[in-house]
Design a protein around this motif. Structure first.
Motif, PDB file in Angstrom:
ATOM      1  N   SER A  11       0.738  -1.344  -0.034  1.00 30.65           N
ATOM      2  CA  SER A  11      -0.142   0.072   0.036  1.00 30.65           C
ATOM      3  C   SER A  11       0.746   1.169  -0.081  1.00 30.65           C
ATOM      4  CB  SER A  11      -0.836  -0.104   1.297  1.00 30.65           C
ATOM      5  OG  SER A  11      -1.913  -1.101   1.204  1.00 30.65           O
ATOM      6  N   LEU A  14       2.457   1.838  -3.473  1.00 30.42           N
ATOM      7  CA  LEU A  14       1.186   2.444  -4.185  1.00 30.42           C
ATOM      8  C   LEU A  14       1.022   3.936  -4.155  1.00 30.42           C
ATOM      9  CD1 LEU A  14      -1.824  -0.082  -4.236  1.00 30.42           C
ATOM     10  CD2 LEU A  14      -0.805   0.817  -6.147  1.00 30.42           C
ATOM     11  N   ARG A  15       1.213   4.271  -2.761  1.00 27.37           N
ATOM     12  CA  ARG A  15       0.841   5.853  -2.867  1.00 27.37           C
ATOM     13  C   ARG A  15       2.177   6.564  -3.381  1.00 27.37           C
ATOM     14  NH1 ARG A  15      -2.347   3.104   0.119  1.00 27.37           N
ATOM     15  NH2 ARG A  15      -3.925   4.135   1.323  1.00 27.37           N
ATOM     16  N   GLY A  75      -7.023  -5.973  -5.585  1.00 24.33           N
ATOM     17  CA  GLY A  75      -8.629  -5.982  -5.608  1.00 24.33           C
ATOM     18  C   GLY A  75      -8.958  -4.522  -5.760  1.00 24.33           C
ATOM     19  N   LEU A  76      -8.068  -3.658  -6.066  1.00 24.19           N
ATOM     20  CA  LEU A  76      -8.652  -2.040  -6.108  1.00 24.19           C
ATOM     21  C   LEU A  76      -9.048  -1.544  -7.312  1.00 24.19           C
ATOM     22  CD1 LEU A  76      -5.730  -0.658  -3.553  1.00 24.19           C
ATOM     23  CD2 LEU A  76      -8.297  -1.221  -2.943  1.00 24.19           C
ATOM     24  N   ARG A  78     -11.949  -1.864  -8.332  1.00 24.61           N
ATOM     25  CA  ARG A  78     -13.269  -1.473  -8.449  1.00 24.61           C
ATOM     26  C   ARG A  78     -13.511  -0.748  -7.221  1.00 24.61           C
ATOM     27  NH1 ARG A  78     -16.318  -4.842  -5.218  1.00 24.61           N
ATOM     28  NH2 ARG A  78     -15.415  -6.539  -4.466  1.00 24.61           N
ATOM     29  N   TRP A  80     -15.199  -0.332  -3.407  1.00 25.12           N
ATOM     30  CA  TRP A  80     -15.790  -1.213  -2.356  1.00 25.12           C
ATOM     31  C   TRP A  80     -16.693  -0.445  -1.567  1.00 25.12           C
ATOM     32  CZ3 TRP A  80     -13.978  -6.317  -1.334  1.00 25.12           C
ATOM     33  CH2 TRP A  80     -13.046  -6.668  -2.021  1.00 25.12           C
ATOM     34  N   VAL A  82     -18.763   0.487   1.890  1.00 23.02           N
ATOM     35  CA  VAL A  82     -18.476   0.624   3.379  1.00 23.02           C
ATOM     36  C   VAL A  82     -19.642   0.861   4.083  1.00 23.02           C
ATOM     37  CG1 VAL A  82     -16.980   1.173   5.076  1.00 23.02           C
ATOM     38  CG2 VAL A  82     -15.998   0.770   2.698  1.00 23.02           C
ATOM     39  N   HIS A  97     -14.794  12.349   5.883  1.00 24.64           N
ATOM     40  CA  HIS A  97     -13.399  12.528   5.660  1.00 24.64           C
ATOM     41  C   HIS A  97     -13.246  12.507   4.478  1.00 24.64           C
ATOM     42  CE1 HIS A  97      -9.356  11.948   6.267  1.00 24.64           C
ATOM     43  NE2 HIS A  97      -9.159  10.620   5.828  1.00 24.64           N
ATOM     44  N   GLY A  99     -10.290  12.447   2.862  1.00 29.00           N
ATOM     45  CA  GLY A  99      -9.486  11.567   2.401  1.00 29.00           C
ATOM     46  C   GLY A  99     -10.044  10.045   1.757  1.00 29.00           C
ATOM     47  N   LEU A 100     -11.416   9.793   2.136  1.00 32.16           N
ATOM     48  CA  LEU A 100     -11.965   8.601   1.286  1.00 32.16           C
ATOM     49  C   LEU A 100     -12.285   9.017  -0.035  1.00 32.16           C
ATOM     50  CD1 LEU A 100     -14.353   7.406   4.144  1.00 32.16           C
ATOM     51  CD2 LEU A 100     -12.595   5.976   2.785  1.00 32.16           C
ATOM     52  N   SER A 103     -10.074   7.592  -2.556  1.00 34.12           N
ATOM     53  CA  SER A 103      -9.531   6.245  -2.562  1.00 34.12           C
ATOM     54  C   SER A 103     -10.750   5.297  -2.968  1.00 34.12           C
ATOM     55  CB  SER A 103      -9.656   5.774  -0.910  1.00 34.12           C
ATOM     56  OG  SER A 103     -11.250   5.819  -0.412  1.00 34.12           O
ATOM     57  N   PHE A 105     -12.997   3.282  -1.561  1.00 33.22           N
ATOM     58  CA  PHE A 105     -13.819   3.053  -0.715  1.00 33.22           C
ATOM     59  C   PHE A 105     -14.743   4.147  -0.618  1.00 33.22           C
ATOM     60  CE2 PHE A 105     -11.600  -0.777   0.480  1.00 33.22           C
ATOM     61  CZ  PHE A 105     -10.086  -0.301   0.298  1.00 33.22           C
TER      62      PHE A 105
END
Ligand SMILES: NC(=O)c1ccc[n+]([C@@H]2O[C@H](COP(=O)([O-])OP(=O)(O)OC[C@H]3O[C@@H](n4cnc5c(N)ncnc54)[C@H](O)[C@@H]3O)[C@@H](O)[C@H]2O)c1
Ligand SMILES: NC(=O)c1ccc[n+]([C@@H]2O[C@H](COP(=O)([O-])OP(=O)(O)OC[C@H]3O[C@@H](n4cnc5c(N)ncnc54)[C@H](O)[C@@H]3O)[C@@H](O)[C@H]2O)c1
Lengths: 208, 208
Positions: A11, A14-15, A75-76, A78, A80, A82, A97, A99-100, A103, A105
């Motif tokens: 992760s 990835l960032r 698995g990112l 698509r 997800w 929550v 938030h 920050g989401l 992402s 999510f």
């Protein structure tokens, strides 16, 4: 078995790749991917190799291609969905938030056992639902992950609601261990680990 | 340089040692310390050796002694005072978080640029102070760490207030990078890394 810590490192790579891509960089090396986190080039290569992402000797990695393949492995590719269980201070802070937004999510539902008392927040775009409707809502909205944002003594109840609704993963912010059946994945969030990290550096530099 | 990830692992070993001590276990092994986190016995030995904590070949580690020495290494024999900047939803949730009670970190001040609007919370034992008094309060109460719980666009302002008050470490929950002078340590909290971790396992088990 794949370790949680190896996944954290992926992760982090990835960032870093996302940053490099934004800066228009096309090629990178295992050294460059790991240096901000003090991870050696050899460890980076080992991690990426474990997940099947290999660079070319002497040339390194292609930023865009590597990022795509790591997104696929995690698995990112698509989004997800929550659900947040517990619409108190933390639950509402998590729902809003920013920050989401960048992402993969998406908060698709916010639920509470006392939904009426918390509806005062005009700016919240998500309706606060009663926890008992989680099974229907999870099915309708394809929700697969639950976040627990309830007090410690209520954490197991919240976990039971999430498992009963068929969700397969739980991010638990409550300071209490929860029991779940096999096949349900749990991660407990403990920010005091980061405070310990900071304390180490302050202690070493200013108190030795 | 000591890596953040190595320190995280030491924090994980410390939590495991605390559990073992509570269960009355007196001896442990590098295998036992690492197994819950899928960290190999060799990596555990390497981490502990790096920080100067050695076991005895064949006998392993003495639980209480190892815990004490790791607490010493991380600077956790004493309590660290923390100020939260931003007394909104997240700031108040952090101030009341029961998980802090068992840690070496104490929230000593909660500050906001609009302290009047948030004072409605009767059950909060901490007074909400105006951010401008952080320098005096930090000095009086020996505060060394700041937590940023403000919106992204305000994060740099909050960081400047914390640095100006002489604090040497910042735990940043806002979704924005902050700049600080050398000698100030920063850790950015990003819980989406844990969601990625969960997504990986759910994807592998249920979507392959
Ligand atoms: N790990 C972290 O980083 C972190 C940080 C801050 C707070 N926390 C924790 O987050 C939790 C929530 O804190 P808060 O300040 O938002 O509390 P809060 O009291 O403001 O909100 C809790 C909400 O949970 C609801 N609730 C309780 N049991 C429920 C159930 N079974 N199903 C659905 N809803 C239920 C309550 O009605 C309430 O609205 C606490 O456990 C706190 O310790 C964790
Ligand atoms: N990283 C994470 O895990 C995580 C989780 C949830 C929320 N967040 C973030 O936490 C932040 C706070 O979220 P919230 O829901 O509590 O917001 P909020 O609007 O409820 O609270 C923010 C508070 O900050 C105060 N503030 C703004 N600028 C300030 C300054 N310079 N000095 C002092 N106080 C200042 C405001 O007056 C307000 O009271 C947001 O950036 C959000 O994205 C992070």
């Amino acid at each position: 078995a794949v370790s949680t810590l190896a996944l954290f490192r992926v992760s982090l790579y990835l960032r870093r790749l996302a940053e490099l891509e934004q800066e228009g960089v096309e090629k990178t090396s295992s050294r460059e991917l790991g240096e901000r986190f003090s991870i050696s080039a050899a460890s980076v290569r080992k991690d990426l190799g474990f997940f099947g992402a290999f660079g070319r000797a002497g040339i390194g990695y292609e930023v865009h291609g590597l990022r795509e393949s790591l997104m696929g492995i995690l698995g990112l590719e698509r989004t997800w969905k929550v659900a947040i269980v517990g619409a108190g201070r933390l639950g509402r802070a998590l729902a809003k938030h920013k920050g989401l937004a960048e992402s993969k999510f998406e908060i698709s539902a916010l639920l509470d056992k006392f939904p009426d008392k918390t509806l005062g927040e005009g700016e919240l775009k998500l309706e606060i639902l009663h926890i008992d409707v989680l099974p229907e809502v999870a099915h309708e909205r394809d929700i697969e992950i639950g976040i627990i944002a309830v007090p410690g003594p209520d954490a197991q109840d919240a976990a039971n609601s999430i498992v009963a609704a068929g969700l397969k993963a739980i991010l638990n912010f409550a300071p209490a261990r929860i029991k779940v059946p096999p096949g349900v994945f749990v991660h407990n969030v403990d920010f005091t680990i980061y405070l310990e990290n900071l304390a180490y550096f302050v202690n070493r530099v200013y108190h030795q």
